[in-house]
Design an enzyme around this catalytic site. Structure first.
Site, PDB file in Angstrom:
ATOM      1  N   ASN A  34       0.783  -1.192  -0.181  1.00 23.38           N
ATOM      2  CA  ASN A  34      -0.132   0.227  -0.167  1.00 23.38           C
ATOM      3  C   ASN A  34       0.977   1.115  -0.034  1.00 23.38           C
ATOM      4  O   ASN A  34       1.387   1.718   0.968  1.00 23.38           O
ATOM      5  CB  ASN A  34      -0.806   0.059   1.316  1.00 23.38           C
ATOM      6  CG  ASN A  34      -1.813   1.135   1.365  1.00 23.38           C
ATOM      7  OD1 ASN A  34      -1.667   1.994   0.479  1.00 23.38           O
ATOM      8  ND2 ASN A  34      -2.534   1.516   2.451  1.00 23.38           N
ATOM      9  N   TRP A  35       0.903   1.975  -1.186  1.00 26.69           N
ATOM     10  CA  TRP A  35       1.959   2.917  -1.238  1.00 26.69           C
ATOM     11  C   TRP A  35       1.429   4.231  -0.745  1.00 26.69           C
ATOM     12  O   TRP A  35       2.132   5.184  -0.572  1.00 26.69           O
ATOM     13  CB  TRP A  35       2.371   3.240  -2.981  1.00 26.69           C
ATOM     14  CG  TRP A  35       3.075   2.153  -3.354  1.00 26.69           C
ATOM     15  CD1 TRP A  35       3.503   0.880  -2.745  1.00 26.69           C
ATOM     16  CD2 TRP A  35       3.535   1.770  -4.755  1.00 26.69           C
ATOM     17  NE1 TRP A  35       4.005  -0.005  -3.594  1.00 26.69           N
ATOM     18  CE2 TRP A  35       4.352   0.652  -4.935  1.00 26.69           C
ATOM     19  CE3 TRP A  35       3.361   2.814  -5.758  1.00 26.69           C
ATOM     20  CZ2 TRP A  35       4.433   0.206  -6.396  1.00 26.69           C
ATOM     21  CZ3 TRP A  35       3.917   2.263  -7.074  1.00 26.69           C
ATOM     22  CH2 TRP A  35       4.604   0.994  -7.452  1.00 26.69           C
ATOM     23  N   LYS A  36       0.260   4.290  -0.225  1.00 27.11           N
ATOM     24  CA  LYS A  36      -0.420   5.385   0.406  1.00 27.11           C
ATOM     25  C   LYS A  36      -0.069   6.773  -0.447  1.00 27.11           C
ATOM     26  O   LYS A  36      -0.369   6.543  -1.565  1.00 27.11           O
ATOM     27  CB  LYS A  36       0.009   5.523   1.761  1.00 27.11           C
ATOM     28  CG  LYS A  36      -0.151   4.301   2.591  1.00 27.11           C
ATOM     29  CD  LYS A  36       0.177   4.347   4.282  1.00 27.11           C
ATOM     30  CE  LYS A  36      -0.247   3.216   4.697  1.00 27.11           C
ATOM     31  NZ  LYS A  36       0.100   3.206   6.256  1.00 27.11           N
ATOM     32  N   HIS A  50      -9.403   1.488   5.291  1.00 27.16           N
ATOM     33  CA  HIS A  50      -8.162   1.423   6.050  1.00 27.16           C
ATOM     34  C   HIS A  50      -8.106   2.563   7.132  1.00 27.16           C
ATOM     35  O   HIS A  50      -9.041   3.398   7.166  1.00 27.16           O
ATOM     36  CB  HIS A  50      -7.159   2.182   4.788  1.00 27.16           C
ATOM     37  CG  HIS A  50      -5.817   2.043   5.355  1.00 27.16           C
ATOM     38  ND1 HIS A  50      -5.115   3.034   6.304  1.00 27.16           N
ATOM     39  CD2 HIS A  50      -4.634   1.235   5.301  1.00 27.16           C
ATOM     40  CE1 HIS A  50      -3.905   2.555   6.737  1.00 27.16           C
ATOM     41  NE2 HIS A  50      -3.651   1.480   6.120  1.00 27.16           N
ATOM     42  N   GLU A  62      -6.483   4.802   8.148  1.00 27.57           N
ATOM     43  CA  GLU A  62      -6.338   6.290   7.849  1.00 27.57           C
ATOM     44  C   GLU A  62      -7.618   6.837   7.229  1.00 27.57           C
ATOM     45  O   GLU A  62      -7.782   8.042   7.371  1.00 27.57           O
ATOM     46  CB  GLU A  62      -5.246   6.394   6.918  1.00 27.57           C
ATOM     47  CG  GLU A  62      -3.821   6.169   7.639  1.00 27.57           C
ATOM     48  CD  GLU A  62      -2.875   5.400   6.888  1.00 27.57           C
ATOM     49  OE1 GLU A  62      -2.756   5.448   5.776  1.00 27.57           O
ATOM     50  OE2 GLU A  62      -1.684   4.905   7.321  1.00 27.57           O
ATOM     51  N   GLU A  65      -4.988  -4.635  10.708  1.00 25.40           N
ATOM     52  CA  GLU A  65      -3.833  -3.845  10.941  1.00 25.40           C
ATOM     53  C   GLU A  65      -4.149  -2.993  12.260  1.00 25.40           C
ATOM     54  O   GLU A  65      -4.956  -2.176  12.278  1.00 25.40           O
ATOM     55  CB  GLU A  65      -3.956  -2.874   9.803  1.00 25.40           C
ATOM     56  CG  GLU A  65      -3.832  -3.452   8.528  1.00 25.40           C
ATOM     57  CD  GLU A  65      -3.058  -2.346   7.472  1.00 25.40           C
ATOM     58  OE1 GLU A  65      -2.263  -2.501   7.062  1.00 25.40           O
ATOM     59  OE2 GLU A  65      -3.975  -1.246   7.390  1.00 25.40           O
ATOM     60  N   GLY A  77       2.764   2.430  10.740  1.00 30.98           N
ATOM     61  CA  GLY A  77       3.771   3.658  10.624  1.00 30.98           C
ATOM     62  C   GLY A  77       4.520   3.798  11.692  1.00 30.98           C
ATOM     63  O   GLY A  77       5.058   4.945  11.755  1.00 30.98           O
ATOM     64  N   SER A 124       3.714  -2.022  10.465  1.00 27.59           N
ATOM     65  CA  SER A 124       5.228  -2.112  10.588  1.00 27.59           C
ATOM     66  C   SER A 124       5.772  -3.469  10.300  1.00 27.59           C
ATOM     67  O   SER A 124       6.825  -3.915  10.586  1.00 27.59           O
ATOM     68  CB  SER A 124       5.696  -1.580  11.964  1.00 27.59           C
ATOM     69  OG  SER A 124       5.287  -0.485  12.356  1.00 27.59           O
ATOM     70  N   GLY A 157       3.038  -1.069   4.278  1.00 28.96           N
ATOM     71  CA  GLY A 157       3.187   0.464   3.907  1.00 28.96           C
ATOM     72  C   GLY A 157       4.697   0.907   3.780  1.00 28.96           C
ATOM     73  O   GLY A 157       5.063   0.644   2.666  1.00 28.96           O
ATOM     74  N   GLY A 158       5.472   1.350   4.604  1.00 28.96           N
ATOM     75  CA  GLY A 158       6.632   1.660   4.421  1.00 28.96           C
ATOM     76  C   GLY A 158       7.602   0.967   3.827  1.00 28.96           C
ATOM     77  O   GLY A 158       8.461   1.298   2.807  1.00 28.96           O
TER      78      GLY A 158
END
Ligand code: 13P
Length: 253
Positions: free
Chosen positions: A9-11, A95, A97, A167, A173, A213, A234-235
């Site tokens: 997920n590149w957000k 999600h 976010e 999640e 993150g 993470s 993510g990251g």
């Protein structure tokens, strides 16, 4: 036997040019991957170009959200037909976010899930508790409400086409990953919720990813857990090397 699904997920990261370059690297690295499903979710802006890059490869396209309406005056939104046209197979919905910053609720998650399934695409339905909820003993009640809300009026046949991403919000993150045991325990519970709604065989077949993470250092331990069928990353998905290390950890299991 459930197959692993590793999704990036590149957000709101990567320009179009950067997205194309990263997709090209991932395509090259995953040429030998045969058992693990690999999915990437660039921004809408880059999605159509990335779709061209991954055509004929082992990499599948997701987008990060959709609106549940077919079309119309919904400034800033994208419909399921638009993402279907460019070849997306998965849509991330719910999600944390989106829930935290953009008023996503269990009800809108359900509307989106039904829209995605109706279009023949597959939703990745995100759920997870905040630290306050976990510490307040509400883990199970939060997950129950999220799962029951997301799957309202969805048939067992359609439920099988979905993926759940557990999640924990406190792990997203933050660099604070859930322990293997914490993740397994929560995901076992999520599977039991699916069993209550749809029966054991559907629950056994439905894939549940862990997200929060996840990185090359902790992926193997998490993926070894019985109820963890992949990752929503993510990251660590923003660099081809680290994303591939996680894919490789799944492939080698
Ligand atoms: P991080 O891997 O950066 O914690 O993000 C997880 C996530 O939110 C994926 O959807």
């Amino acid at each position: 036997m459930r197959s692993y699904i590793i999704a990036g997920n590149w957000k709101m990261n990567k320009t179009v040019a950067e997205s194309i370059a990263l997709a090209e690297e991932i395509v090259a690295k995953t040429k030998g991957i045969s058992k693990t499903e690999v999915v990437i979710a660039p921004t809408y802006l880059a999605a159509a170009k990335v779709a061209d890059v991954i055509k004929g490869s082992n990499v599948k396209l997701a987008v990060q959200d959709i609106h549940w309406k077919d079309q119309g005056a919904y400034t800033g939104k994208v419909s399921v037909d638009m993402v279907k046209e460019i070849g997306a197979e998965y849509v991330i919905i719910g999600h944390s976010e989106q829930r935290q910053y953009f008023h996503e609720t269990d009800e809108t998650v359900n509307l989106k899930a039904k829209k995605v399934l109706g279009a023949g695409l597959k939703p990745i339905i995100c759920i997870g508790e905040t630290l306050e909820e976990r510490n307040g003993g509400k883990l199970e009640s939060v997950l129950t409400a999220q799962v029951e809300g997301a799957y309202k009026d969805i048939s067992g046949e359609d439920a099988l086409k979905t993926v759940i991403a557990y999640e924990p919000v406190w792990a997203i993150g933050t660099g604070v990953v859930a322990t293997d045991e914490q993740a397994q325990e929560a995901q076992r519970y999520v599977r039991s919720l699916v069993a209550k709604l749809y029966g054991e065989s559907t629950a056994e077949a439905l894939r549940i990813q862990y997200g929060g993470s996840m990185n090359p250092g902790n992926a193997a331990g998490l993926l070894a857990q019985k109820d963890i069928d992949g990752g929503l990353i993510g990251g660590a998905s923003l660099k081809a090397d680290s994303f591939f290390s996680i894919i490789d950890a799944a492939e080698k299991r």
